[in-house]
Design a protein around this motif. Structure first.
Motif, PDB file in Angstrom:
ATOM      1  N   GLN A  47       0.802  -1.219   0.000  1.00  0.00           N
ATOM      2  CA  GLN A  47       0.000   0.000   0.000  1.00  0.00           C
ATOM      3  C   GLN A  47       0.838   1.274   0.000  1.00  0.00           C
ATOM      4  O   GLN A  47       0.286   2.368   0.084  1.00  0.00           O
ATOM      5  N   GLN A  48       2.163   1.152  -0.088  1.00  0.00           N
ATOM      6  CA  GLN A  48       3.027   2.330  -0.027  1.00  0.00           C
ATOM      7  C   GLN A  48       3.513   2.725  -1.416  1.00  0.00           C
ATOM      8  O   GLN A  48       3.694   1.877  -2.291  1.00  0.00           O
ATOM      9  N   THR A  49       3.736   4.022  -1.590  1.00  0.00           N
ATOM     10  CA  THR A  49       4.358   4.494  -2.821  1.00  0.00           C
ATOM     11  C   THR A  49       5.848   4.167  -2.762  1.00  0.00           C
ATOM     12  O   THR A  49       6.407   3.940  -1.669  1.00  0.00           O
ATOM     13  N   GLN A  51       8.295   6.143  -3.016  1.00  0.00           N
ATOM     14  CA  GLN A  51       8.942   7.167  -2.178  1.00  0.00           C
ATOM     15  C   GLN A  51       8.741   6.866  -0.687  1.00  0.00           C
ATOM     16  O   GLN A  51       9.662   7.057   0.120  1.00  0.00           O
ATOM     17  N   GLN A  52       7.558   6.400  -0.322  1.00  0.00           N
ATOM     18  CA  GLN A  52       7.299   6.053   1.077  1.00  0.00           C
ATOM     19  C   GLN A  52       8.150   4.869   1.516  1.00  0.00           C
ATOM     20  O   GLN A  52       8.642   4.834   2.648  1.00  0.00           O
ATOM     21  N   GLN A 150       6.154  -2.627  -8.922  1.00  0.00           N
ATOM     22  CA  GLN A 150       6.356  -1.909  -7.664  1.00  0.00           C
ATOM     23  C   GLN A 150       7.728  -2.221  -7.067  1.00  0.00           C
ATOM     24  O   GLN A 150       8.387  -1.352  -6.486  1.00  0.00           O
ATOM     25  N   GLN A 153      10.175  -0.160  -8.971  1.00  0.00           N
ATOM     26  CA  GLN A 153      10.027   1.245  -8.607  1.00  0.00           C
ATOM     27  C   GLN A 153      10.669   1.544  -7.262  1.00  0.00           C
ATOM     28  O   GLN A 153      11.256   2.611  -7.059  1.00  0.00           O
TER      29      GLN A 153
END
Length: 205
Positions: A47-49, A51-52, A150, A153
């Motif tokens: 659930q995190q981006t 960047q997070q 993800q 990323q």
């Protein structure tokens, strides 16, 4: 005088006793039980981006892991020289070297060091190739992410976070002695291009 308890009342008493021994579980808006998070469960970044993910890991886990796991120069070369064929491994390394050149042209800026007669290429970005930083950590696992996209990323976000920690590096650094903490993906006879976590100028004696 003896009293006989009917089967119905005995059953009711048993149910009450059983219920009193059970833990009450909260229900969500759909009436389904709310299961508390397992404190021992592995972290999930689904659930995190990206960047997070980078922000949450950098100071708390990644830097400490790099400091503790970093191989000194002889151990780094020994690890590389032990690889054969298509084998590869991502590791952290710590060493001192002399800046031979700084290439600030384009988006794949690089600093070249001489370390005990060998050349080491340090990527300065903004484009950084490879997943060495993510994979050297050892605790950032594919199964903690939603999918391969993800996961990739997150590697790019960590590379970007690393470059944000770098001092301004230009041609004036040429000839200077520097201390480096970096991540490498080693292959047979190849150090690969490093992703720096720390670069600092060494004071001359």
């Amino acid at each position: 005088m003896q009293f006989r308890v009917s089967g119905k009342w005995a059953l009711a008493a048993a149910v009450i006793t059983l219920l009193s021994a059970c833990t009450v579980v909260d229900l969500d808006s759909s009436g389904k039980p709310v299961i508390p998070a397992d404190p021992n469960a592995a972290p999930s970044f689904v659930q995190q981006t990206p960047q997070q993910v980078a922000e949450s890991l950098w100071s708390a886990r990644l830097l400490p892991a790099a400091e503790q796991q970093a191989l000194a120069w002889p151990a780094l070369l020994a690890k590389r020289d032990g690889l054969t064929g298509a084998d590869s491994i991502s590791v952290f390394g710590r060493f001192n070297g002399t800046v031979a050149s700084v290439d600030n042209d384009g988006r794949e800026r690089k600093m070249r060091l001489t370390v005990n007669g060998e050349e080491v290429v340090i990527q300065l970005g903004p484009i950084v190739k490879g997943n060495a930083l993510r994979d050297a950590a050892g605790f950032i696992r594919f199964e903690d992410f939603k999918n391969q996209v993800q996961f990739a990323q997150a590697a790019r976000a960590l590379n970007k976070k690393a470059l944000e920690q770098m001092p301004p590096i230009d041609a004036s650094w040429q000839g200077k002695e520097v201390a480096v903490l970096a991540a490498f993906t080693l292959r047979a006879q190849t150090l690969g291009e490093a992703v720096p976590l720390k670069i600092s100028e060494e004071a001359r004696p």
